[in-house]
Write a protein that holds these residues in place. Structure first.
Motif, PDB file in Angstrom:
ATOM      1  N   VAL A 220      66.590  -1.208 -60.832  1.00 49.32           N
ATOM      2  CA  VAL A 220      67.427  -0.603 -59.782  1.00 49.32           C
ATOM      3  C   VAL A 220      66.880   0.769 -59.395  1.00 49.32           C
ATOM      4  CG1 VAL A 220      69.712   0.370 -59.286  1.00 49.32           C
ATOM      5  CG2 VAL A 220      69.515  -1.872 -60.372  1.00 49.32           C
ATOM      6  N   GLN A 221      66.488   1.560 -60.384  1.00 46.55           N
ATOM      7  CA  GLN A 221      65.967   2.899 -60.112  1.00 46.55           C
ATOM      8  C   GLN A 221      64.651   2.824 -59.323  1.00 46.55           C
ATOM      9  OE1 GLN A 221      66.012   4.288 -64.194  1.00 46.55           O
ATOM     10  NE2 GLN A 221      67.696   5.695 -63.765  1.00 46.55           N
ATOM     11  N   LEU A 224      65.508   2.010 -55.761  1.00 48.33           N
ATOM     12  CA  LEU A 224      66.061   3.202 -55.102  1.00 48.33           C
ATOM     13  C   LEU A 224      64.957   4.175 -54.693  1.00 48.33           C
ATOM     14  CD1 LEU A 224      69.281   4.030 -57.163  1.00 48.33           C
ATOM     15  CD2 LEU A 224      69.158   3.660 -54.692  1.00 48.33           C
ATOM     16  N   GLY A 242      72.060  10.120 -48.660  1.00 45.59           N
ATOM     17  CA  GLY A 242      72.878   9.136 -49.372  1.00 45.59           C
ATOM     18  C   GLY A 242      72.158   8.528 -50.558  1.00 45.59           C
ATOM     19  N   LEU A 243      70.883   8.217 -50.366  1.00 47.87           N
ATOM     20  CA  LEU A 243      70.110   7.615 -51.446  1.00 47.87           C
ATOM     21  C   LEU A 243      69.867   8.596 -52.588  1.00 47.87           C
ATOM     22  CD1 LEU A 243      67.498   5.585 -49.365  1.00 47.87           C
ATOM     23  CD2 LEU A 243      69.246   4.635 -50.865  1.00 47.87           C
ATOM     24  N   GLN A 245      71.818  10.939 -53.473  1.00 47.13           N
ATOM     25  CA  GLN A 245      73.090  11.038 -54.191  1.00 47.13           C
ATOM     26  C   GLN A 245      73.271   9.854 -55.142  1.00 47.13           C
ATOM     27  OE1 GLN A 245      76.483  11.495 -51.628  1.00 47.13           O
ATOM     28  NE2 GLN A 245      77.929  11.674 -53.328  1.00 47.13           N
ATOM     29  N   VAL A 246      72.915   8.655 -54.646  1.00 47.09           N
ATOM     30  CA  VAL A 246      72.996   7.464 -55.496  1.00 47.09           C
ATOM     31  C   VAL A 246      72.025   7.588 -56.662  1.00 47.09           C
ATOM     32  CG1 VAL A 246      72.620   4.967 -55.610  1.00 47.09           C
ATOM     33  CG2 VAL A 246      73.762   5.964 -53.630  1.00 47.09           C
ATOM     34  N   GLN A 247      70.830   8.116 -56.394  1.00 44.15           N
ATOM     35  CA  GLN A 247      69.843   8.307 -57.458  1.00 44.15           C
ATOM     36  C   GLN A 247      70.383   9.220 -58.555  1.00 44.15           C
ATOM     37  OE1 GLN A 247      66.134   9.669 -55.606  1.00 44.15           O
ATOM     38  NE2 GLN A 247      65.081   7.969 -56.605  1.00 44.15           N
ATOM     39  N   GLN A 248      71.006  10.280 -58.148  1.00 48.91           N
ATOM     40  CA  GLN A 248      71.566  11.222 -59.118  1.00 48.91           C
ATOM     41  C   GLN A 248      72.638  10.547 -59.976  1.00 48.91           C
ATOM     42  OE1 GLN A 248      72.862  14.346 -56.479  1.00 48.91           O
ATOM     43  NE2 GLN A 248      70.841  15.329 -56.408  1.00 48.91           N
ATOM     44  N   THR A 249      73.472   9.744 -59.318  1.00 48.33           N
ATOM     45  CA  THR A 249      74.514   9.010 -60.053  1.00 48.33           C
ATOM     46  C   THR A 249      73.887   8.033 -61.038  1.00 48.33           C
ATOM     47  OG1 THR A 249      76.011   9.181 -58.149  1.00 48.33           O
ATOM     48  CG2 THR A 249      76.531   7.514 -59.808  1.00 48.33           C
ATOM     49  N   MET A 250      72.825   7.330 -60.586  1.00 45.17           N
ATOM     50  CA  MET A 250      72.153   6.364 -61.451  1.00 45.17           C
ATOM     51  C   MET A 250      71.461   7.038 -62.624  1.00 45.17           C
ATOM     52  SD  MET A 250      72.616   3.219 -60.568  1.00 45.17           S
ATOM     53  CE  MET A 250      71.326   2.533 -61.594  1.00 45.17           C
ATOM     54  N   ASN A 251      70.863   8.194 -62.374  1.00 47.80           N
ATOM     55  CA  ASN A 251      70.210   8.930 -63.464  1.00 47.80           C
ATOM     56  C   ASN A 251      71.217   9.340 -64.526  1.00 47.80           C
ATOM     57  OD1 ASN A 251      67.667   8.742 -62.313  1.00 47.80           O
ATOM     58  ND2 ASN A 251      67.848  10.682 -61.206  1.00 47.80           N
TER      59      ASN A 251
END
Length: 268
Positions: A220-221, A224, A242-243, A245-251
């Motif tokens: 997934v990472q 992204l 947006g991406l 932000q999603v990356q930060q959440t995933m990390n």
């Protein structure tokens, strides 16, 4: 079959320029007999087949439209028709149709594999009394499919066979089949974990599930990151924000997952 033979005789007779009377004379029958063949009212006698094939300048296989295997399109069409039977609730009839089809083409490996897939999808619809024989048939067909040389289809057939042996509760045989697969992927790990869980080997199943989860997070990472690079190339700031932000959440989620797995790692 009779209709197909009738069309073949008529087409080949016409291509040779023969009248029905002329063909009849060549093979020693009446013109009425040829007419019956071409209208599918009767089939040529076995003793006539070889002279008839020679007169029409074709092989017996061509004359009888015999083929040891179906094309893949024909396989898909035939199985779609059987699936329609399943959808109408004609479960036993559909199962019989499938069995009859694979018996008609015993050397068609692709047909055997796809038929096993179809029966597996509808396995739960069969009555309890029918399920044992259907499972035996699916395993037999999947074994045939295992002989397919095309790597991707071979892999899928082996994976299907492993799942069928697991359904039969022959867990060791299922695991042996998974061992045959080169570089077992995440789907293979998930199946192996489920088989181990059913065997009661919970610690090994847990380790495999952990590995699968970590691999999925990494996938997934990576996806992204590719999307982030694409957004930069397209100069799409909204998408990029947006991406990221999603990356930060995933990390953050990845760090939390790693911590949880480390804290709950079984002791040796």
């Amino acid at each position: 079959m009779q209709n197909n033979v009738a069309k073949t005789i008529q087409q080949k007779r016409r291509s040779k320029g023969y009248t029905q009377e002329q063909l009849a004379q060549l093979v020693g029958v009446s013109s009425a007999a040829v007419s019956k063949w071409e209208t599918a009212s009767a089939l040529p006698d076995v003793s006539i087949l070889c002279p008839l094939a020679r007169a029409l300048d074709c092989s017996l296989d061509e004359l009888l439209e015999f083929s040891p295997v179906l094309t893949r399109q024909q396989v898909d069409t035939q199985l779609e028709q059987i699936e329609e039977q399943f959808q109408k609730g004609e479960i036993t009839g559909a199962g019989d149709s499938c069995k009859k089809l694979v018996q008609e083409y015993p050397n068609d490996l692709y047909l055997a594999y796809r038929a096993a897939q179809l029966l597996e999808r509808w396995f739960g619809a069969f009555s309890t009394e029918e399920q044992e024989s259907q499972l035996a048939l699916m395993i037999q067909l999947a074994h045939r499919g295992q002989q397919i040389e095309q790597p991707e289809l071979h892999r899928e057939a082996v994976s299907l066979l492993a799942s069928l042996y697991a359904r039969k509760k022959s867990f060791d045989r299922a695991l042996e089949l998974l061992d045959e697969l080169p570089g077992c992927n995440q789907e293979g790990w998930a199946m192996r974990a489920e088989i181990l869980r059913q065997k009661g080997e919970l610690e090994l199943a847990c380790k495999l599930d952990r590995r699968t989860l970590q691999e999925q997070m990494q996938a997934v990472q990576a996806t992204l990151q590719r999307l982030v690079e694409l957004a930069r190339c397209q100069q799409s700031q909204q998408m990029l924000d947006g991406l990221v932000q999603v990356q930060q959440t995933m990390n953050l989620a990845d760090k939390q997952l790693t911590q949880v797995l480390e804290d709950t790692e079984p002791s040796n």
